[in-house]
Design an enzyme around this catalytic site. Structure first.
Site, PDB file in Angstrom:
ATOM      1  N   ASP A   9       0.876  -1.167   0.000  1.00 51.25           N
ATOM      2  CA  ASP A   9       0.000   0.000   0.000  1.00 51.25           C
ATOM      3  C   ASP A   9       0.927   1.236   0.000  1.00 51.25           C
ATOM      4  OD1 ASP A   9      -2.102   1.851   0.810  1.00 51.25           O
ATOM      5  OD2 ASP A   9      -1.215   1.719   2.817  1.00 51.25           O
TER       6      ASP A   9
ATOM      7  N   ASP B 216       0.073   5.157   1.104  1.00 51.01           N
ATOM      8  CA  ASP B 216      -0.041   6.076   2.252  1.00 51.01           C
ATOM      9  C   ASP B 216      -0.032   5.329   3.582  1.00 51.01           C
ATOM     10  OD1 ASP B 216      -0.338   8.662   0.985  1.00 51.01           O
ATOM     11  OD2 ASP B 216      -2.244   7.904   0.226  1.00 51.01           O
TER      12      ASP B 216
HETATM   13  O1  M1P Z   1      -4.252   6.151   0.923  1.00 52.18           O
HETATM   14  C1  M1P Z   1      -5.009   6.064  -0.215  1.00 52.18           C
HETATM   15  C2  M1P Z   1      -5.994   7.223  -0.296  1.00 52.18           C
HETATM   16  O2  M1P Z   1      -5.275   8.418  -0.551  1.00 52.18           O
HETATM   17  C3  M1P Z   1      -6.053   9.575  -0.639  1.00 52.18           C
HETATM   18  O3  M1P Z   1      -6.738   9.748   0.567  1.00 52.18           O
HETATM   19  P1  M1P Z   1      -6.879  11.138   1.376  1.00 52.18           P
HETATM   20  O4  M1P Z   1      -6.744  12.242   0.407  1.00 52.18           O
HETATM   21  O5  M1P Z   1      -8.212  11.012   2.023  1.00 52.18           O
HETATM   22  O6  M1P Z   1      -5.769  11.144   2.404  1.00 52.18           O
HETATM   23  C4  M1P Z   1      -7.081   9.436  -1.741  1.00 52.18           C
HETATM   24  O7  M1P Z   1      -6.424   9.478  -2.973  1.00 52.18           O
HETATM   25  C5  M1P Z   1      -7.872   8.153  -1.591  1.00 52.18           C
HETATM   26  O8  M1P Z   1      -8.637   7.938  -2.770  1.00 52.18           O
HETATM   27  C6  M1P Z   1      -6.964   6.966  -1.418  1.00 52.18           C
HETATM   28  O9  M1P Z   1      -7.712   5.813  -1.137  1.00 52.18           O
END
Ligand code: M1P
Length: 250
Positions: free
Chosen positions: A12, A14
């Site tokens: 993954d 983030d």
């Molecule tokens: O971690 C993945 C997510 O990253 C973004 O989330 P957010 O802007 O809420 O931090 C988005 O691109 C989301 O679609 C994606 O799942």
């Protein structure tokens, strides 16, 4: 050790390789390069390819990893070549999507938050991203929303309302990052990407941070086709990857 091409380490983005929506740290980038010399490496993010590239070293990202899966794998690359692309509009049709957008805009219009900016709905090739603070918010506004959301469960309540309203419509709602909710057809979660690797390799190790039920890593973490690893930060990812690598050598 000779490169093990029958094992892939799938990550993954983030919270796993980078801090939320931040650029990968140099130490992590070097770690991934070294890892690629030992096993196959792959990425699966909920974000679109533009955002993943911003975080992971620019347009070259599709060459830095054996597989890159944007939008949960609905946009898929293998060895730098695009091998898949899905379209939510074709799949769901205008009527259902407009109902989701109208319901969401109405719901969000009734929220009072620390800040509201622009781009409350982002339409992507394979999903709709709904964002109560607005995607054009600053980093400080993003952080303020995330803290407010933790205290008031804004997204959790919104997700429940969406699930109630669209019960039986074949849609899935997932809390991925810090400020938004992803909407996509049932089955278009991160497990979608596994079809592109399962015939190439024997083992898929998956590393993700949102592995609890309702999180956007849950289904792929729990899928019988993967060996799931739940991590808490990029540092923890390095630690757990090293442990798995060591166990492969023995
Ligand atoms: O971690 C993945 C997510 O990253 C973004 O989330 P957010 O802007 O809420 O931090 C988005 O691109 C989301 O679609 C994606 O799942």
């Amino acid at each position: 050790m000779e490169r093990d091409t029958k094992t892939v380490f799938l990550f993954d983005v983030d919270g796993t390789l980078t801090a939320s929506r931040k650029v990968i740290e140099p130490e992590m980038a070097r770690f991934m390069e070294d890892l690629k010399s030992q096993v196959k490496v792959a990425l699966v993010g909920g974000s679109d390819l533009v955002k993943i590239a911003e975080q992971l070293g620019g347009d070259d990202v599709i060459h830095k990893f054996d597989y890159v899966f944007a939008e949960n794998g609905l946009v898929a690359y293998k060895e730098g070549q695009q091998i898949g692309q899905q379209n939510i509009l074709k799949h769901m049709g205008e009527e259902v999507l407009q109902k989701v957008i109208n319901f969401s805009l109405h719901y969000m219009s009734q929220l009072t938050l620390p800040a509201k900016r622009g781009t409350f709905i982002e339409f992507r090739s394979s999903m709709i991203n709904i964002c109560p603070v607005g995607r054009s918010c600053s980093q400080a506004e993003r952080d303020a929303f995330a803290a407010y959301d933790q205290e008031h469960q804004v997204r959790e309540k919104f997700k429940l309302a969406l699930e109630k309203e669209f019960q039986g419509a074949g849609l899935q709602f997932a809390i991925g990052g810090q400020i938004s909710i992803d909407v996509f057809p049932e089955g278009w979660n991160k497990t979608y990407c596994l079809r592109f690797m399962e015939n190439d390799v024997d083992t898929i190790h998956f590393f993700g941070d949102k592995t609890e039920k309702g999180g956007n890593d849950y289904e792929i973490f729990a899928d019988p086709r993967t060996v799931g690893h739940s991590v808490t930060s990029p540092e923890d990812t390095r630690k757990q990857v090293t442990e798995v690598l060591n166990s492969l050598k023995h």
